[in-house]
Every structure is written in structure tokens, then in C-alpha cells.
Design a protein around this motif. Structure first.
Motif, PDB file in Angstrom:
ATOM      1  N   VAL A  63      41.661  38.010  47.153  1.00 38.23           N
ATOM      2  CA  VAL A  63      40.379  38.552  47.613  1.00 38.23           C
ATOM      3  C   VAL A  63      39.253  37.564  47.340  1.00 38.23           C
ATOM      4  O   VAL A  63      38.353  37.396  48.167  1.00 38.23           O
ATOM      5  N   TYR A  80      34.673  45.014  52.040  1.00 39.14           N
ATOM      6  CA  TYR A  80      35.138  46.352  51.697  1.00 39.14           C
ATOM      7  C   TYR A  80      34.947  46.579  50.204  1.00 39.14           C
ATOM      8  O   TYR A  80      34.996  45.643  49.407  1.00 39.14           O
ATOM      9  N   VAL A  81      34.737  47.843  49.838  1.00 31.93           N
ATOM     10  CA  VAL A  81      34.467  48.223  48.455  1.00 31.93           C
ATOM     11  C   VAL A  81      35.382  49.381  48.086  1.00 31.93           C
ATOM     12  O   VAL A  81      35.673  50.245  48.909  1.00 31.93           O
ATOM     13  N   THR A  82      35.816  49.409  46.824  1.00 33.32           N
ATOM     14  CA  THR A  82      36.575  50.533  46.297  1.00 33.32           C
ATOM     15  C   THR A  82      36.181  50.745  44.843  1.00 33.32           C
ATOM     16  O   THR A  82      35.458  49.932  44.263  1.00 33.32           O
ATOM     17  N   CYS A  95      36.869  44.470  47.611  1.00 36.64           N
ATOM     18  CA  CYS A  95      38.326  44.471  47.717  1.00 36.64           C
ATOM     19  C   CYS A  95      38.740  44.062  49.118  1.00 36.64           C
ATOM     20  O   CYS A  95      37.905  43.834  49.991  1.00 36.64           O
ATOM     21  N   ARG A  97      40.778  44.848  52.785  1.00 32.39           N
ATOM     22  CA  ARG A  97      40.723  45.972  53.711  1.00 32.39           C
ATOM     23  C   ARG A  97      41.813  47.005  53.438  1.00 32.39           C
ATOM     24  O   ARG A  97      41.616  48.192  53.629  1.00 32.39           O
ATOM     25  N   ARG A  98      42.963  46.562  52.983  1.00 29.62           N
ATOM     26  CA  ARG A  98      44.089  47.478  52.786  1.00 29.62           C
ATOM     27  C   ARG A  98      44.156  48.065  51.377  1.00 29.62           C
ATOM     28  O   ARG A  98      45.147  48.709  51.032  1.00 29.62           O
ATOM     29  N   ALA A  99      43.149  47.864  50.560  1.00 28.49           N
ATOM     30  CA  ALA A  99      43.155  48.419  49.206  1.00 28.49           C
ATOM     31  C   ALA A  99      43.012  49.939  49.261  1.00 28.49           C
ATOM     32  O   ALA A  99      42.448  50.496  50.202  1.00 28.49           O
ATOM     33  N   ALA A 102      39.523  51.934  50.154  1.00 23.49           N
ATOM     34  CA  ALA A 102      38.560  50.930  50.605  1.00 23.49           C
ATOM     35  C   ALA A 102      37.601  51.531  51.626  1.00 23.49           C
ATOM     36  O   ALA A 102      37.992  52.255  52.531  1.00 23.49           O
ATOM     37  N   ARG A 104      34.367  50.357  54.190  1.00 22.17           N
ATOM     38  CA  ARG A 104      33.730  49.197  54.804  1.00 22.17           C
ATOM     39  C   ARG A 104      32.244  49.163  54.454  1.00 22.17           C
ATOM     40  O   ARG A 104      31.560  50.176  54.475  1.00 22.17           O
TER      41      ARG A 104
END
Length: 180
Positions: A63, A80-82, A95, A97-99, A102, A104
Motif C-alpha cells: 500500500v 481508500y480508508v478503513t 488502505c 481497495r480490497r481491504a 474499505a 473510497r
């Protein structure tokens, strides 16, 4: 020793250094609107009913390299954020995109590109420092090389945009877009 991202010397950290609290970790200010613990909206610019929050940069090599490409080379990928740790922590982290979980990030990435570049490079150097203090000098060298690679990519991208215009090269005559 190779300095490619596939190198076996790039070891992931067991947990994010921000969880320990002993190291100041780079972050970027974003506007966040929550619905309980669920993220409703994350934006780079002020949004309705959103509050400012500092989003941490990750310590994951994949990342961080992606963020470096976005910041240094002008990639058009989205951010992206998680949640850092959804069980008990409200802090957010950038993070892939596939976390899991996640969300946008809305807004114009070029607006924060310089800040993202400096913070990404700082995070890479911090990971190198963590590996160095843990006695893994090979991993520290690789992380330092990744930070150097982003620095070189940024300088190369800056030089590519600064040139003479087609009109200056042609002396005012039409060239049909060709440069000499």
C-alpha cells in the motif's frame, strides 16, 4: 541484495506502529462522517456534517508503494480508508481497495499530492527505522531504498513537466505537435 518490492527482506510489521504509541506516525487530515462506528463518508475537502480526523498512513509495503506512485508519478488511482482495528479503535488508516471495510475517499487527490508524497516517504523511512532498531538491517536497507525510489520518481516526474513549449522550439511556426 536486490531492492525490488518482491525482495524477501521486506518483512511486514506485526502490528501498526501507531498502536504502540511510542512512535509518531504520519497522517493526513480528512473530513469524516460516521454513522455509529460505520464510516458514512470520507472526503479530502469539507463535507456536510463531517468532522476533521487524521487518517494514518499504513505500514504495509504494498500500500505504501501504491501511495508513493499516486503521489510521485501522478497515478489516477483512488484512495481508500478503513478502521485501523475495528474491534476497539476508531482511528482510520489508508488502505488498498480490497481491504476489509474499505471506503473510497471523495475529493481531488492532486490537491493533497505533495502532502501525500512527503508523508508516504516519511512512513517508509519510519518502517526502516523500526526494522533497524529490531536488528533487521537488511529489511531497513530495503525500506530505505523504497523511499529513495519514490524520491527519484518524484524528481523525474517534476523534470518531465518542465520543458520548452512546442511554440518556443519551433520559433512560432506550426509544427503539428512535433518537438525537435
Amino acid at each position: 541484495m536486490t531492492t525490488t518490492p518482491e525482495s524477501p527482506y521486506v518483512q511486514p510489521l506485526c502490528q501498526h506502529p501507531a498502536l504502540d504509541g511510542w512512535m509518531q506516525w504520519p497522517s493526513i487530515r480528512m473530513w469524516v462522517r460516521r454513522d455509529g462506528m460505520r464510516l458514512d463518508i470520507v472526503s479530502l475537502a469539507p463535507a456536510r456534517e463531517a468532522r476533521t480526523d487524521f487518517v494514518l498512513l499504513p505500514c504495509d509495503e504494498e500500500v505504501l508503494v501504491l501511495l508513493g506512485q499516486i503521489a510521485a508519478c501522478g497515478s489516477r488511482a483512488s484512495l481508500y480508508v478503513t478502521h485501523l482495528n475495528p474491534a476497539y479503535d476508531k482511528r482510520l488508516v489508508l488502505c488498498g481497495r480490497r481491504a476489509t471495510g474499505a471506503v473510497r475517499v471523495h475529493g481531488s487527490v492532486p490537491m493533497v499530492r505533495d502532502r501525500l508524497y512527503t508523508r508516504t516517504r516519511t512512513a517508509m523511512l519510519n518502517v526502516a527505522s523500526v526494522h533497524r532498531t529490531a536488528g533487521r538491517s537488511d529489511a531497513a536497507v530495503v525500506w530505505s531504498a523504497l523511499a529513495r525510489r519514490i524520491l527519484v520518481a518524484k524528481r523525474t516526474a517534476n523534470k518531465a513537466g518542465k520543458g520548452r513549449s512546442v511554440r518556443a522550439v519551433s520559433g512560432g511556426l506550426p509544427t503539428l505537435g512535433l518537438r525537435n
